[in-house]
Design an enzyme around this catalytic site. Structure first.
Site, PDB file in Angstrom:
ATOM      1  CG  HIS A   1      -2.068  -1.042   1.021  1.00 23.76           C
ATOM      2  ND1 HIS A   1      -3.181  -0.846   0.240  1.00 23.76           N
ATOM      3  CD2 HIS A   1      -2.167  -2.293   1.505  1.00 23.76           C
ATOM      4  CE1 HIS A   1      -3.933  -1.948   0.275  1.00 23.76           C
ATOM      5  NE2 HIS A   1      -3.342  -2.843   1.033  1.00 23.76           N
ATOM      6  CB  THR A   2       4.357   1.986  -0.351  1.00 28.31           C
ATOM      7  OG1 THR A   2       4.728   0.783  -1.035  1.00 28.31           O
ATOM      8  CG2 THR A   2       4.513   1.794   1.141  1.00 28.31           C
ATOM      9  CG  ASP A   3       1.326   0.569  -5.624  1.00 28.83           C
ATOM     10  OD1 ASP A   3       0.431   0.839  -4.792  1.00 28.83           O
ATOM     11  OD2 ASP A   3       1.179  -0.278  -6.540  1.00 28.83           O
TER      12      ASP A   3
ATOM     13  N   GLY B   1      -7.044 -14.331  -7.699  1.00 26.84           N
ATOM     14  CA  GLY B   1      -7.773 -13.817  -6.542  1.00 26.84           C
ATOM     15  C   GLY B   1      -7.083 -14.014  -5.203  1.00 26.84           C
TER      16      GLY B   1
ATOM     17  CB  SER C   1      -5.587  -8.623 -13.012  1.00 21.32           C
ATOM     18  OG  SER C   1      -5.001  -7.941 -11.950  1.00 21.32           O
TER      19      SER C   1
ATOM     20  CG  ASP D   1       0.007  -5.481  -8.578  1.00 20.65           C
ATOM     21  OD1 ASP D   1       0.854  -5.409  -7.674  1.00 20.65           O
ATOM     22  OD2 ASP D   1      -1.220  -5.496  -8.363  1.00 20.65           O
TER      23      ASP D   1
HETATM   24  C1  GLA Z   1      -2.787  -4.332  -5.228  1.00 19.10           C
HETATM   25  C2  GLA Z   1      -2.578  -3.184  -6.208  1.00 19.10           C
HETATM   26  C3  GLA Z   1      -1.146  -2.652  -6.122  1.00 19.10           C
HETATM   27  C4  GLA Z   1      -0.767  -2.331  -4.674  1.00 19.10           C
HETATM   28  C5  GLA Z   1      -1.127  -3.491  -3.739  1.00 19.10           C
HETATM   29  C6  GLA Z   1      -0.938  -3.138  -2.277  1.00 19.10           C
HETATM   30  O1  GLA Z   1      -1.992  -5.430  -5.590  1.00 19.10           O
HETATM   31  O2  GLA Z   1      -2.844  -3.602  -7.534  1.00 19.10           O
HETATM   32  O3  GLA Z   1      -1.020  -1.515  -6.956  1.00 19.10           O
HETATM   33  O4  GLA Z   1      -1.360  -1.131  -4.255  1.00 19.10           O
HETATM   34  O5  GLA Z   1      -2.464  -3.923  -3.924  1.00 19.10           O
HETATM   35  O6  GLA Z   1       0.405  -2.927  -1.990  1.00 19.10           O
END
Ligand code: GLA
Length: 357
Positions: free
Chosen positions: A28-30, A112, A118, A162
């Site tokens: 949750h940093t991106d 999932g 994805s 991702d």
């Molecule tokens: C999902 C989102 C990423 C990232 C993560 C949490 O995978 O697609 O962009 O924010 O959650 O780190």
């Protein structure tokens, strides 16, 4: 005979693939312009394509039912097809002339669970399109187009981690990525260690709504602090004036960015593992994206001999956990944690390393 030939009765004109990823640190940093540390996994998504006589597009994904037909001016209703459709639309927006296509997808990336099935589909689709049509998109552009496809056509307001991981990471070294500048470099895992990923068996039911809500909370915290993004804050003392909930959300982001930067300079697997454990606590207590089953599986992993640290991975709310283990303890630690988890009623399984066929 390939899956493509079985479905479409001829050889494909191009084939490409892309891996899933597991994030070791930097969760949750991106979307806060921060730092992430993913590594590619062995499981991959494969896409094959061929120009069709027309008039429209035909998409077949193994295990997803019948072949789907669609035109570019009317999006397909099937969820998995929206990722491919989104990539086609993005390629067109970037100047590609798209002929009618037959498209075949097969994948062994678990879906999932937070391993970016994805992103693997988006990157493999765009790579295949690049090859078939001789397009000049580079790997970073492919990641950026995949991210846009996901935001606009699959409705998840995701960051860039991702797709960058699927497009640029490899399975032997972690990819340190600065999501603001997209500067990156490979980082070796601590000597003698390897990555273990376990599925909690819990669906990520709240992931989309919870994810978008966390993102909005971070944006609000940044606004109140007068910074463009939480990346700009490096001292948690600066968060003192925020309302309690936003302060905890921001504290996770600020401390998580620091953990990533510390991990890439750390000298031992033990130190790296401690940072993973601290990341899990922060995701559980400050960011509140864990669930009891993930906490239980993480605790079981942390208790295994040869495991240096463990945490939930991906967006949370269910899905998978990642651990850093001694390479020679990998199998035993994974099986022991899964067995104990199942004894208490959970539906856990080992995802990485993948079981041989
Ligand atoms: C999902 C989102 C990423 C990232 C993560 C949490 O995978 O697609 O962009 O924010 O959650 O780190």
């Amino acid at each position: 005979m390939s899956g493509f030939e079985q479905v479409f009765g001829a050889a494909p004109g191009a084939q490409a693939d892309a891996p899933g990823r597991v994030n070791l640190l930097g969760e949750h940093t991106d979307y806060n312009d921060g730092f992430v540390l993913p590594i590619a996994i062995a499981q991959r998504t494969r896409v094959a394509m061929r120009r069709a006589a027309g008039p429209g597009f035909a998409l077949h994904a193994q295990g997803q039912g019948d072949t789907v037909s669609f035109e570019l001016d009317s999006p397909p209703a099937q969820h998995f097809a929206s990722y491919v459709y989104g990539c086609l639309m993005l390629a067109r927006r970037h100047g590609a002339q798209l002929p009618p296509l037959q498209i075949h997808v097969e994948s062994d990336v678990p879906m999932g669970v937070g391993l970016s099935s994805s992103a693997a589909l988006e990157v493999a689709t765009l790579r295949c399109l690049r090859q078939l049509l001789g397009l000049t998109f580079d790997d970073v552009q492919i990641a950026q187009m995949g991210q846009r496809a996901e935001i606009e056509f699959a409705g998840v307001n995701c960051g860039i981690m991702d797709q960058m991981a699927s497009s640029l990471a490899d399975t032997t070294r972690a990819l340190l990525l600065d999501t603001r500048s997209l500067e990156r470099r490979f980082v070796d895992l601590p000597a003698g260690s390897a990555v273990l990923v376990l599925d909690s068996g819990m669906p990520r039911s709240l992931a989309a709504s919870g994810y978008n809500q966390r993102r909005a909370e971070c944006e609000e915290a940044a606004r109140l602090l007068g910074v463009r993004s939480l990346r700009e804050v490096t001292d948690v003392a600066a968060l003192r004036g925020l309302p309690d909930l936003l302060r905890r959300r921001a504290r996770h982001v600020v401390s998580e960015n620091a953990r990533v930067l510390q991990a890439v300079n750390c000298s031992s697997a033990g130190e790296f593992g401690q940072l993973m454990n601290a990341s899990h606590a922060s995701l559980r207590d400050d960011y509140e994206v864990s669930i009891p089953e993930l906490d239980r599986l993480v605790a079981l992993l942390q208790a295994q001999e040869g495991v240096h640290g463990a945490r939930l991975t991906g967006a949370g709310f269910g899905g998978a956990c990642v651990a850093l283990c001694d390479a020679d303890a990998l199998q035993r630690a994974g099986l022991a944690a899964v067995t104990k988890y199942r004894e208490a009623g959970g539906r856990g399984r080992v995802l990485v390393p993948p079981l041989p066929d």
